[in-house]
Structures are given as C-alpha cells and as structure tokens.
Design an enzyme around this catalytic site. Structure first.
Site, PDB file in Angstrom:
ATOM      1  N   ARG A 196       0.850  -1.195   0.000  1.00  0.00           N
ATOM      2  CA  ARG A 196       0.000   0.000   0.000  1.00  0.00           C
ATOM      3  C   ARG A 196       0.879   1.236   0.000  1.00  0.00           C
ATOM      4  NH1 ARG A 196      -2.444   0.135   6.246  1.00  0.00           N
ATOM      5  NH2 ARG A 196      -0.445  -0.178   7.271  1.00  0.00           N
ATOM      6  N   ASN A 203      -5.212   7.268   4.190  1.00  0.00           N
ATOM      7  CA  ASN A 203      -4.972   6.467   5.399  1.00  0.00           C
ATOM      8  C   ASN A 203      -3.515   6.590   5.813  1.00  0.00           C
ATOM      9  OD1 ASN A 203      -6.042   4.151   7.237  1.00  0.00           O
ATOM     10  ND2 ASN A 203      -4.057   3.398   6.481  1.00  0.00           N
ATOM     11  N   GLU A 204      -3.281   7.076   6.998  1.00  0.00           N
ATOM     12  CA  GLU A 204      -1.932   7.099   7.588  1.00  0.00           C
ATOM     13  C   GLU A 204      -0.879   7.667   6.651  1.00  0.00           C
ATOM     14  OE1 GLU A 204      -1.234   3.099   8.957  1.00  0.00           O
ATOM     15  OE2 GLU A 204      -2.608   3.284  10.631  1.00  0.00           O
ATOM     16  N   GLU A 221      -7.976   4.119  15.182  1.00  0.00           N
ATOM     17  CA  GLU A 221      -7.660   2.694  15.271  1.00  0.00           C
ATOM     18  C   GLU A 221      -7.035   2.438  16.644  1.00  0.00           C
ATOM     19  OE1 GLU A 221      -5.241   1.386  12.002  1.00  0.00           O
ATOM     20  OE2 GLU A 221      -6.480   2.357  10.488  1.00  0.00           O
ATOM     21  N   TRP A 228       2.995  -6.453  13.321  1.00  0.00           N
ATOM     22  CA  TRP A 228       4.045  -5.749  12.568  1.00  0.00           C
ATOM     23  C   TRP A 228       5.282  -5.380  13.374  1.00  0.00           C
ATOM     24  CZ3 TRP A 228       4.438  -1.164  15.044  1.00  0.00           C
ATOM     25  CH2 TRP A 228       3.286  -0.656  15.662  1.00  0.00           C
ATOM     26  N   GLU A 234      -2.256  -8.813   7.264  1.00  0.00           N
ATOM     27  CA  GLU A 234      -2.516  -8.538   8.676  1.00  0.00           C
ATOM     28  C   GLU A 234      -3.258  -9.671   9.376  1.00  0.00           C
ATOM     29  OE1 GLU A 234      -4.265  -4.625   8.799  1.00  0.00           O
ATOM     30  OE2 GLU A 234      -2.334  -3.656   8.418  1.00  0.00           O
ATOM     31  N   GLN A 235      -3.055 -10.874   8.912  1.00  0.00           N
ATOM     32  CA  GLN A 235      -3.787 -12.004   9.498  1.00  0.00           C
ATOM     33  C   GLN A 235      -3.416 -12.249  10.944  1.00  0.00           C
ATOM     34  OE1 GLN A 235      -1.503 -15.959   8.052  1.00  0.00           O
ATOM     35  NE2 GLN A 235      -2.465 -14.844   6.409  1.00  0.00           N
ATOM     36  N   MET A 236      -2.266 -11.756  11.391  1.00  0.00           N
ATOM     37  CA  MET A 236      -1.878 -11.929  12.789  1.00  0.00           C
ATOM     38  C   MET A 236      -2.253 -10.709  13.631  1.00  0.00           C
ATOM     39  SD  MET A 236      -0.766 -14.965  13.112  1.00  0.00           S
ATOM     40  CE  MET A 236       0.158 -15.018  14.658  1.00  0.00           C
ATOM     41  N   HIS A 237      -3.045  -9.807  13.087  1.00  0.00           N
ATOM     42  CA  HIS A 237      -3.504  -8.622  13.813  1.00  0.00           C
ATOM     43  C   HIS A 237      -4.849  -8.952  14.449  1.00  0.00           C
ATOM     44  CE1 HIS A 237      -4.744  -4.621  14.805  1.00  0.00           C
ATOM     45  NE2 HIS A 237      -3.663  -4.088  14.292  1.00  0.00           N
TER      46      HIS A 237
END
EC number: 3.2.1.23
Lengths: 642, 642, 642
Positions: A102, A140-141, A312, A320, A360-363
């Site tokens: 991104r 975003n960010e 958020e 991350w 981001e599956q581990m978020h």
C-alpha cells in the site's frame, strides 16, 4: 463513544447484518469503512461497482451505526499503476517502490493528483449526502512506511518548482544554502538535484528545504481531497488518521485542513519503535510504556484544534512489530479509558474481526479470526462500553497547566544534523513529557508560535529555529519557560545565527553559546547546584548574564534563569531531568504528586483518572467521589473520581 | 568407503598419475571430478576440448578409482554469459548478479535450460558408458549463495506461468491470496509482480507461492539433467551434493529424482552459520557442535531414501566462515567415523590438495598447498581408512526409534511470517534434535506425510500446514506424537484455519488456539506440572479437551495430551525442552542414557559408536565387545563396540 | 611554523584585510586557499572570474603571509557534471555517486582527465610565478569518502587497458589469476568484468589487481597535475594533503610525485574511526589516543622523504564523527607541539573561522562562527605561536632508532582475504607502534624495500608479499628484525608460495608455515617462554630450524629467531605484545623507559618532548635543560628539554 473499523468487502454479504447488530450489541456507535476498497469500487478503468458499498452502508446505517467513510487513495489498484507507472514512489537509492502492498504513490506525481481527485470526487458525489455517512477520512496514515519522501523524477521536477517559488532566482538559492561551499552553486533551478546519492554529506539547508517541500506536498495533497469532500459532503466532518512517531511531515499543517485530528494507537507495537533501552522494552512489553499513547493523545488534541479521535485502537496482539506479545488482561480497557481521559471523542477499534488471510492475518480484532466470537479485546471493549454508558456523557477537556512546544522542523533539523549519534528529538521530547507526568501534571502539546497565554509552565525541549511568531509567544508568556539544548541554534536557512545560539532568544535568556559537545556513551558531566545530576549525550558551553542555577563540573553554567526564561544546556540524565522539572513546577507554583513509574493521572473536566501500568497496587490519594474502580488501584486497573 | 574431490585441470598432467596412486595408497576408493570444468571442456562456443578429461579419467580409472563425474552447470563460462546475459540471476533489489564466481544463473531462464541440456547431453554421451565412471553428480550445491531465488524478468515470466497452471483464473488467484486486502486484486496473470520491492510487507500467500515456485524450478531443472543422464549413462547412479542449512528449496522433492542423496559436510564452518550463542560458538569452534553434522546425516539419509554419501568432507580449516580455526587433532577422523555411523556409504574429502590460487586457496586439502605432502587431515584420513579396512564391511543402517518430521514449507512459512523476530524453524528443529540425542537416542528425519509405522516416538517440532497425507500419517501412528508450536496454524493458502489452529489436528489433539504471543528477550513464562521449565520466544493460548500435563504461570495449558497426541504450546528453554523429551521417551517406553553435552552415541546395525567432542573423558557404559577405541572415551576419540 | 586554511570566497571582500592582519597578529606565517573554489573561478564553461582571487592573494601576500594554492579539482561544478556525466563515480552496487558534496569524479574518466588538466593549467599559468604563492596543493584528500575506487563503465574500460599492459595476453591473465578455478577463464581482455556484483566471493588475485589499478590511477592523476604545476610554477613546492586511515591507494607512490607530504590531522574524530574498544573510545574521547596523530606524523614523514606538514590541524570540535566532543583545554596546543616534535615544518589549522553555513558549519575554526573572535583553539594556537617564537628555530629531525615497515598492499590483501573477521592490518600496525612508543622509543615508518641501514631495530607487523627489494633490505639489515603473522604468505599474484609461507623469507627465518587458524572472540592460546602472554585472533602452525623463544600451549613454536630474524606466529594480546617488544629492544640494545598509557616522548634533534594525554601528573625523568613546561608534566601539558 466507541467505534470500530470494518471491511465489508472481506466477508460474505450475508454476514454484514449479523456484524452490524453485534456491533450495536457491544455498545459501538461508529464504524469506519472503505479506505482500502478501490479495486472493489473500480475493478478496471471506468468500470464502477459501487452497488455492494451502497448495500453495506445501508445495512450499517439501518443498524444505527454512524459511518466514517475513507477515501480509497492509500491503495491504487494494479490496473492504474500499470497504466501510469509514474505514480510510483522511489526510495533514496533511486529504486522504484513497486506495487504489492500500500501507499505506492508519490505525492508529487501529476498523474496521481488527477487520479486521486477523480476517485475522491466520484466517491464524494455518491455518498456525500448519505444520512448514514457522518464524516470522512482522507486517505490512510500519511507517511506510514516512510512514504512522505520520494526520490524520483516527478519529485525532482516538483522540488525544483517549489524552490523556484521560494527563492525566485538561483542566486538567492545559492546564498540561502551557502552553496559557495564546495562549489555547489547552480546557474538555474534545473541544475538542482535531490539531496540523495551524493558522495558524502549533502548541504543541510538543501536537505531541510527538501523536507519542507515533502511536508508541503502532503498538506497540499490532503487539502485537495478536503476541498473536494467539502464541496460534495456538506456538513460532514473531515479527519485524517495520523500515525504516531511519524515526524517527516508537519502534522499541525495537515491538521489545519481538518475538522479534527484522529490517530491510530498501537501502544505495544510502539514500544519496539521508540529508542527505549532493552530493559524498558522488556518491562513495558505487555502494557506499553505509560506515556507512549498519552503523549500522542495530547499531540493530536493539539493538531486537532482541541478535538481528536482514536481512529484505530489496538485490541490485542498485532502483527508488525519485531515481537508481538499479547497485552496483559485489562490493557485494552485501560487504553480506551485513557484515550477518553485525554479528551478523545471516539475510540474506534481496529478491527472488527481478525482476517484469516493476507498481510494482517496476525492482527487481532474484536472477534477471533473469521468467527463471530469475541476475542479478549472484544470482551474488554464491551465492558468499557457498559461502564461508559453507566458514567454518562464525559465533561469537556480543559486547558492543561503545562504547555509543551513540539516542532516538526526541529525533528527534521536534528535528524539532518544530529552532530551526536544519539541526539534524537522525539526521545528528548518524550523524556521531558514523562518527567512532567511523573509529577502528576497534565500537558498540552502546542506548535511553536501558538499563544502560551493561560499556561502555568511552558516547556521547550528543543526548538532549533525560533520564528518571529515563536519569539513573540515566548516574550509575551507570563509563565516560566524552560528551553532545552540546541534551542535557537539555527535560522530559517539552517545557518548559525550571527549572534551565536540561542539567536533570537539571546535577549530573553541572556545566554550565548560558544561551543557544543556531543558525548559518546561513557562520557558524562556532573551538574551541581539548585538541581543536580548528570549531563549525557550533549553539553553546551555558554556565557550568561542571568542567574546560574547549576553548573557543570568545570564551573560553566548548566542551568540558567533570566526573568523566568530558563535554559538547560545539556541532555539531562533521569536524575537531572527530574530535578529540573521539580524545580520548574516549583517556580510555576504547580503542586505535584510524585508518581511511581507505572502510574499516571489525567483530568478531563472535573473528573480525575488514574491508570496502573505496573505489577503493584497504588493507593489513590484522593478524597473525591469514586465513579469507577477503587481507591486501591490494582495492576491494569482504572479509577475515576470527581 | 572413502573418496576425494579432485581437479585434474588445476595441476599439470604429469602429476595426475602420482596423485591417483597416492589416493589409492591412502585407502581411497572414489574420486569426484569435473563439476567446475566447463571453460576447459568448451573454451568457446562449440569448440570442445575433452581430450584432457578423457586422459584424466583414464588415469584415475586405471589406478583403480571409481569416478563420480559432475555436470559442469554450476559455472557457465564467460563467453556463454556474454552471448546470453538473460541467463544471469537477479537479487531481491533488482540488480543483476553477475559473472565472477559461480552459480550465476537463474533456474527460470529459458536460454539456460537449453544450454544446460546441451552441455549435459554432450558430457553424458561422451562418458555415459565409461567403465570408470560409476555415477554422476548433477550440478553442484543447488541453492548455495542464495541462488534458489532470482528476481528478474525471466523469473517473473515463469512465475506467472506457474500461477496460471496452479490457479487457472485470476479470480481463483485473488481468492487464494485474499487479494481483496489492500486492493491487490489482479485482472490477469500478467498483472502479477514478483513479491519484492513493494512499499511494505507483501502478501504472505504470494510469497509462499513464489517460494514454492522457486523450489519447483530447482526440482524440475534437476529432473531435466537426471533424465538426460539416465538416457545416456545406463546403470550409473545419480546423486546431487546438497548443502546443509539451505532450506529455500524442498530437498525431499529433489531427492525424489536421485538414486541417493549426498551432502557437503563442513562442521566447523556451520558453527558460525547456525544461530548459536557466542558462548556456544566459542565452545564448539574447533570441533563443531556435536549435532550439526549428525542432524544433516540423518536428514540426507531421509532425503536419499535411506542412502547417502558425504560428497565433500571438511579435511581441515576452511576459507569461508567469519573465522576459520584449525580443527582439533582427531576431528577429521571423528567426523568421518560419525558419518559412517549414521549410515554414509562413502565419505569423500574436499579436496585432494589445497589450491594455492583463487577463491578457495585457504581451504585445506588432504595435501598441503601445491605439494605432495599430507596435511593433518590427510594423515587422519589415512588412519581412518586403515581402521575401516581392519573393521571390514559395515552392517546396514536400521530404522531409528525416533522419527522427526522435517518440513521445508514450514521453514518458508515461518521465515515469511516470523511474527516474533527470533522464531527460527531450523533452530527449533536442531534444539529438539539435540535434546533427544542427549538421551542417547537415534533419529530418522522424515518428510510430513511419510509413514510413521515402526517408530516408537514421533516428533513434530512445528508443521505449519498439515496436509491430508500428514494428517493420515499422524492419525494412524501407533507411537506417541509430540507437536510443537504453530503446528496446524495455516492451510494450503496461508490462511488461518476456519476452526483456528491446530486446524486439521483439532480432532486428534483436542486443542484450539485462540491467541499467540511472541516474547522478546527478557520476557519468559514459567511452566509447571509433569514437566517444568520456562517458555521463551513463543507462547500459545489454547483450550483443550485433553489432559493438561503442565500449565503456564497464569494457569493456561502449556503441555497437553490426548490419546498419545501431545502438544507443547511454547518455545521451550533448555530445561523445559529436556523435561519434555524425558517425558516423551518415558511415554514411548524408550530407555535413555543422559549424555553430557560433548558426547553422542549412534548405532549402525549391531554396532554402537560413541564420539567425544569435548575436553573431558567419558566412561563408555557398555558390556559389549570393543572393536575400536577404549572404554574410556578420550577427547576427540571414537569408540565402536558390538 | 604555523598556518591556517582560509576561504576568502566565504566572506565579504571587506573582511579579507582584517582577517589577514589578525592571522599575522596570531603568529601565523602560511595560509592555504583555493582548493574548493572552482564554481567561483569558472561559474560556467569558459567564463572565468579570477579577479576576486587575484585580490585575495594580493591582500594575503601584502600582509606577509605565504600562500599555498590548491588546485580546485576536488569539487567540479554542476555545469561541468551536467555536460559530462561520465565524470561521475559509481559505487560497488553500480549506482552513480552524484553531485551534491565533493570528490564526485572517477579517476578513470577520460573526460575528467582533460577537464582537470585544463583547469589546473589555467590556474597554474595565472599564479605560477606570483611571489606570494610559495607552493601548491594538488586536489584535496585523495581517497576521502571512499573515492579511490569507482565501479562504472569508464573504470572497467581503464581496468581492461591496465590489465592488457600488465599481462599482454588473456592466457597470462588466466594463469596469473588461477582462472581455471570455477571456469573463470576469459578469451580476451574485453571479457574481464570489475570484481563486484558477483554471486559470491570474487577471485582474490583479480581484486588485488583492481586495487593496484585504482592506486595507480590516483598516482597517475596526481602526476598529471604535478607535471602541469612544475611547468608553470617554477621553484614552488608541490604537496598533497593526505587523510589518515585511508589505505586504499599507496601513499608512498603518490608521495614520489611530491616535494613533501602533508596530512590532515583530526585526532579526536579518528578515535571513532579506528577499531578501538568502547572503553578506549571513552577514555580518549576528548584528547585522542596518544598514538593516533603521532603514527601518521611518522608515516607522512616517510611518505614525504623526511619532510611533512600538517595541512589541516583540528582546532576544536568537528562535525563528521558519530560524536563530536570538545577537546580538553590544552589539546590544540599539545597536538601542535607534538606535530612539530615529530618533524612537521608547518602546522596549519583548519580553518580560520567557523562557517555558519553548509556541511561543515559544526566544524570549529580559530574564530567563532562568522565572528572576529578567538575560539578556545584560536587562543591556544596563539599561545603556541608565542612559545615557538620564544624557542627559536627547531633543529632538524634525525633518523629514529626503530624502523616500522608499512605496506599498503598488505592492507589491501588482508582486506580482500581477512580469513578471520577481525584481522585488520591497520589495527595490528597501530598496536605494534603503540607498544614500542610505550617504551619511549622513536619510530620511522618506511615502505618495504627501503634501506634499513642505520636502524637499531626493524619491525614488520605483517608483509604479505615480500618483493625482491624487500628481501634484499631484510637480508642486508644489520639490526634485528621482527616479522609478524602472515608475512611472506603470498606471491605477486596472490598465490601461496610454492615453499609455503613465509616464502622468500624461508631462508632468513628458517620457518615453514603449514596451517593457520583464525580465532573468534573467546578462543585464545597461551604462549610461554622467553616471553609470555596470549595469542588471539590469529595463530600459525609452523616448523623452524631456528631457536624457539616461546611456544604455544600445545608445544608448537610461537616466537622464533634465526640470526636476528625473529618471527611472531600470532596476533599477540597486550601482554604478549609488550613482552615481545621488550625482548626485541633488549636484543637491539635499546634502552627503554616504561611509559604509562597516557604519556609519550619524542625527540627532534637534540630536543626531547613529553606529552601528557591523561588525567594524572607524570614526573619527567630528565637531568636536561627544560625549555618549556616543567618537570612535573601535568595533564594536557607539554615539556621540552635539551
């Protein structure tokens, strides 16, 4: 109020309604959507597929949720990049930063501005007056993943234009940069190169101008989006979700575009990002350091003209950081209350449900991966929502007694020219902030030049260039002011002032700095006097016409005062810093509470909040009325009293 | 049997005969040649100069040596590269990796496949039926110097083809990768980029597919060479010399092409490559760690369908590690016996004579640089040959009591998504291996899905994706099985399973993992119960329907068992790991011997071998018949008994 | 005599005269100017603006200052680079090193040679016979910022030419490099690549030839400038200002072009550059280590045929080290006296006045930034000038008792092939130098092959390739010689000698090295005998026909002697090194004084100087006549006696 970030495009449409009703059930009022959905809104050039988003917004709206819609510019789709590779940013070594994650765009790409304006206008026209859409988030960010700065041909072109506007003639540019040094003079703006890939150190004034240019580009790009949204979304608020510890553009400048600021709070991940010691990192690994999130709350309240959201909020482990521990039980609730204590209007969790796929599956989310089942964070969010409902509306946030002047340009300048490898402005600021909050004091973070009226104490950890506006604010401040090292050491063109540092502050402070020393680890200079401790990392040699409150071991002034204008000519160790802050609070007439390392206080209106980040109980020193929690503040607990 | 690697092209023809006879005199039976000789076989396009190799082979053959001939593809000559620069590989930053050393080719270059097939066929036709050439080695050390993966245009082209075959349609690719996340969806396979040079983290499913593709390319390339060799060299064996600690292609997959596996054993150099502590590195600097070479022997015996060679055995100091000490006297002999104990058919030293020139001039040989004079290693090789001759033929290797399931895909997956900076699969595996061998047990290394019948104990340090075949093997195992952290945590497309980890093992284990924590240095969680110790680096939060054998300090299950299926929900420290392995050996009914850190045992048929890597004597606990050495095993000594 | 570096182009013309008179007032006699002024001399192609420099030279000359004029080639202006981008150098990864600082040229660019010759001739013609210009400096700090080596197309072209001249035929190149190894043979010189960007390690002989080529290019480029200057500036001296700790070209080779050498002495900055321990860095942070500047004085006295200047002397804190402390009071004076003690003709401070702008704005001058006001360094320079005037002319420098053979090719060779990660030639040399100076002895640094007649002791820390000339010098030396590790271990083509190391020294030393070990931290081998201590980092296994003076723990020879030719077969720790040097001084019959770590002595003619770098007094052990200072040498003080 509480909210959540939601991605309807990640889930079958059949689940949207269930999700919406469980959000309400949990006590959430707001939901942010849409900011990464471009490939689903326009899967190929001019083929628009907004119908699913129409339905998703309707489902959420009908469930009673207030929707914040993000413009989808953080993720330009592949077909667009393939058609216009000039959108892509370049890294400092001159490599294209490609598609695949991104923020793969340069703020200076002309194509990108046109394409951004096009998609923002399309989205804004479609949903600008939707009753469920109460506000907008731009992009975003900004700046995340080091994307403020790009080093490509489009950037060089735009930088040359920016310089032409700033300096009019090459002669003035040469003069401003001191380009006679090393024969760096140019005969035209088209001879200017980006300040990268030179054989050795590049001209610092050129680097500072490039950083200013990059910051201006972010603000102008954001302004372009804001203007379109204002035109098509009347009456809706506009915000942007900033990231903490990103200093390479001026957040106050972008904040000026917005109705209020919001930021993305990942307290635990940030423990690995800030230059803590390893011992501190281990100590705070599962709770975060007690000043990391609060500092940013106070910063973004300042960026947001007194208002901010957490857009958020970390709801559990993230993906991350170098290590990603599980927060201690209670921390998600604690962080939420803390944001509210610092004045947040809304705390919005990221994300509703952990995604079982992609980056981001581990978020963590409020729900377990792919499931309709609360995570630990989800349960704590629900508990907080219940408590919040019981407490009723929170009072307004008042002005704090202490103002801390925070300056993005000082971050740039000290990074361009650290002079000592460990002179890190963000670290200096956080250490000062920590020392003051250890005294139980609340702090407002303000930009240089802002009025300092009404504050009891003003702190300036460092301010390299003192603008005329900043000078006026200091000169007219009625509170005592404390200036830290390097303040006033450069002018607008990165020159050492003709009068030597502190330049324009010479009159107010009575000081003149003739030499500075950066001190490697192992070098330290004792300081004794009204305050005592040790100078590390940085030490200034100065003469003063004022009062010397403490001296270095060789007798030179270390801490001076002239009519309330105090100067600390060193990077202080913890003992010296604490002593100085105690002294300043005394001068300011502020009563203090000596807090242990793991406890913090914060007021909002007539409420006082206490937070325990540690492993030991703390006895709340109050006669007030407890509204939440108990007088014995247990680990990871919150107490609120009036 | 013993052999040696020899480079006739490095020495005047007059010395070949002397060398061959001294090889025989030393007791060597095999000699490997030819694998780097392309520029001497074809010095320019289609100009072939095989006559010298004809004569060299004849000289060696006539001396009674059995010849292993290498295909020369590891070193394409300059004229070929200049004519076809598309052969060259690219690094991850997009730079060409040029000519100047070796392995300068991409497995995906179309030109390279044609050129490889051409030269392999020419060599195979010429020597395929030579009576002295008993076998072939394909190429040399696939993957060495990070050459499995290349990032150039040829690689992108081939990857897109591979994806097209795998997924048929872009829609299925988008679905498999979860490409909706961050708008990464593609409209055609031609839009797919290699997963490098993005702004931030790339989709992990894309990275896994790219790694699978790269691994497939190695296996297919090897298969191409094998097919040509089989056509022209009937009855000769084909092997490849693998390198230890290279995990970026699936060695089992390449092994399937081969008659048996061989590998290049540099025990001391590997001490600097494996993530040992500095204290361990100093301790084992001059002997190697006692499990480094043995683990690889066991691995390659598995890769080779029960048979393996050491194709290159370190004979003294090498040149390529950060430090290159001289092995302690006796170690060359010890390593040789150890390889034989683990089942090696042939141990072949690298190299005959130290070359006084070029890149490896500091790499010892059996002879001193440029001389016909034994090095220390040469003398130890001769002693070993004499002992081996005295001992007579070695018995066959039997099945070990313990199976360790080793999975290259888990190495890829955990490298793509470590989640904790120090979660290193290879390290986890070696620590488990070490703990079991400290109990005096022998181990077979097997791929997931292999039958587990006949084993007394099965160890699965980690297995991220449990395939149906692996599930079947576990479900039908009669031995107790121990699964380590992260097992079953992803499906075939890198998704978290719908039922949460351990996914398909939920039924066998009774477990469900709801959260995981990676723990930075300084964070540790005590574990108490049937076993005790400390969890470091990684800890899982799970619920179980099975028996809880030990718990974390907060009461959550740490070590569980359900019908013999055991789960360890943590990265164990040394104490916990040792306790768990003792427990498992007890469950398996395996008698153990607690060995000190510096001693190891190993059986081959009815022989038992003991090896002393340390500085203290060890009393051999046997009543058997000593065939070599003594009951008091001295440092760097070997004992063999029946 | 004392001088200063001055940049009239940085200041308004009105200040030049004031500056010139204050220089004289301070006691300065020399001024160096002009070396970075190209953009002010030729602001665009063929537009010359020398008038200001004419006036500046006249002002300085009229004030009585002797002028050293620099050729402006270190900073080619932007218009020239834009017209001829082929001038730019390339880094090892193949990226252009662009405009934006200095030294942005490749020594191999044909365009650059033409342009350099053009501007040097123009400047030389204009000022060659000006009575105020007494000498010339070529360019500025060759090699600074890693600019000796460039990796672009022009470099490749020139390297191929150089190889063609050296080897005549590709066959001889292949033979010399051992290119048969890994099929690296070429069929023509046009197939040779630069030794970068290969997949793994490149041929070391190729790397050495490339380094020789780069060194030759520097010397040839300098010679081109020198030839032009000699033609147009008759009777003027020519020098170059070398930088310390730059070893990638042969300074002796460039020195051969010059009348004498000069160097730029930044003692404190170098403390961070040399591989000291952190404890040493903290100890010497504010004074420098007592051998850093002296070693370079002795080196450049050797490079300069017995004469040298300090062209740039650090006058206070600098800007370019990781940390930049303020020197302790007295150090600027101490460094100045020390340079004079070591034989400097002139010590010239850098710079007159701190520039408030551009890259070096944090670099101190004799005056405060932008002001006509002495800095601390300015005052100390004035004090030194007064003392120097009082003392009268200094005597000539005599030959030292000890010769240390210093070899740039050994620096290259050990960097190309360290074999042990911490084998650093510069470090070895400085440690030997330190150990000898701790005995109160003076040292001459000489190139290999120089006559060793007249010395009492010869030290060879390491000399990888012993040329015939070097062998002759050693063989004819009447003094004892000490050879360190790796001496004689390679021939001219980077091969291990046929007779094994020490190659040509086998006869003189009686030694033969059969194995070498590099030792990681934690490995150490005790040494006992006539001397004792510990071998670290490096240890050789050798046989000797000579006397064994000390042995390693395993009994092998560690320190040998044959007819005065001593060999130390290890990298010694401090204790062993000190013992060896005491022993060698004894053998040489040199009386020694055991100095503490912070004190050094040095003679010039009949004068003896003592310097105190530490924090404790030292009692001067002399009966001589004190000319400066006292018998009790206080910290940062200097004593001189006859």
């Amino acid at each position: 109020m509480l909210g959540v970030c939601y991605y309807p495009e990640h889930w079958p449409e059949s689940r949207w309604s269930v999700d919406a009703h469980r959000m309400r059930e949990l006590g959430l009022t707001h939901v942010r959507i849409g900011e990464f959905a471009w490939s689903r809104l326009e899967p190929s050039r001019d083929r628009f597929t907004f119908d699913w988003l129409d339905r998703a917004i309707d489902v959420l709206h009908k469930a009673g949720l207030k929707i914040v819609l993000g413009t989808p510019t953080a993720t330009p789709p592949k077909w667009l990049i393939d058609a216009h590779p000039d959108i892509l940013p370049y890294d400092e070594q001159g490599h294209v930063r490609g598609f695949g994650s991104r923020r793969h765009y340069s703020f200076s790409s002309g194509t990108w501005w046109r394409e951004s304006a096009r998609i923002v206008e399309i989205v804004a026209r479609r949903y600008g007056d939707h009753p469920g859409v109460v506000g907008w988030q731009t992009d975003n960010e900004y700046g995340c993943h080091s994307t403020t700065v790009s080093w490509g041909p489009e950037d060089r072109r735009a930088f040359r234009q920016w310089l032409r506007r700033r300096y009019q003639t090459p002669e003035r540019l040469n003069e401003a940069w001191g380009a006679v040094f090393w024969s760096m003079e140019v005969n035209s703006f088209d001879e200017v190169e980006l300040p990268n890939q030179a054989v050795t150190e590049v001209n610092p004034a050129a680097r500072l101008d490039f950083q200013r240019f990059c910051s201006d580009q972010v603000a102008a790009y954001d302004r372009m989006q804001v203007d379109i949204l204002r035109a098509h979304a009347p009456g809706r608020f506009i915000t942007h979700n900033f990231m903490g510890f990103i200093t390479d553009f001026d957040h106050f400048q972008v904040g000026a575009n917005l109705d209020f600021a919001s930021w993305d709070s990942y307290p635990i991940g940030f423990v690995e990002r800030f230059p803590f010691t390893d011992a501190e990192r281990a100590l705070w690994a599962e709770t975060s350091h007690p000043d990391i999130a609060p500092f940013h709350h106070d910063l973004y309240r300042g960026v947001g003209h007194g208002r901010f959201w957490v857009m958020e909020q970390q709801p559990g482990p993230v993906n991350w950081a170098p290590w990603n521990p599980v927060p201690k039980p209670g921390m998600v609730r604690l962080w939420t209350w803390e944001a509210l204590a610092h004045g947040a209007d809304v705390v919005s969790y990221f994300r509703w449900r952990q995604a079982p796929f992609a980056q981001e599956q581990m978020h963590a989310g409020l729900n377990l991966p792919g499931l309709d089942e609360w995570s630990v964070g989800g349960r704590e969010a629900g508990q907080t929502a219940d408590e919040l409902a019981a407490l009723g509306p929170l009072p307004d946030t008042c002005r704090s007694p202490v103002a801390l002047v925070y300056d993005y340009a000082t971050a740039w300048t000290t990074a361009i020219q650290p002079q000592g490898k460990d002179f890190c402005y963000e670290e200096l600021v956080l250490r000062w902030y920590e020392a003051v909050r250890r005294l139980g004091l609340d702090i407002d973070v303000v930009p240089p030049g802002a009025s300092l009226a009404g504050y009891a104490l003003v702190l300036v950890p460092s301010l390299i260039h003192v603008t005329p506006a900043a000078l006026t604010a200091f000169a007219t401040a009625t509170a005592p002011v404390l200036y830290g090292p390097r303040t006033g050491s450069r002018d607008d063109t990165f020159r050492i002032p003709d009068t030597l540092p502190p330049g324009p502050l010479a009159g107010l402070t009575g000081n003149r700095v003739t030499q500075v020393a950066s001190l490697r680890p192992g070098l330290a200079v004792p300081v004794e006097g009204t305050v005592s401790g040790t100078a590390i990392r940085w030490r200034e040699h100065l003469t003063t016409t004022g009062t010397v409150l403490a001296r270095f071991a060789d007798g030179d002034p270390a801490f001076t005062a002239t009519n309330g204008h105090h100067c600390l000519a060193a990077w202080p160790d913890e003992a010296l810093l604490s002593a100085v802050m105690h002294h300043m609070a005394g001068v300011a007439g502020l009563p203090v509470v000596d807090l242990p390392a793991h406890v913090r206080l914060r007021r909002r209106g007539d409420l006082t909040f206490a937070f325990n980040y540690g492993t030991e109980d703390w006895l709340v020193p109050t006669q007030g009325t407890l509204l939440l929690g108990s007088n014995l503040l247990k680990p990871q607990e919150v107490s609120i009293w009036r």
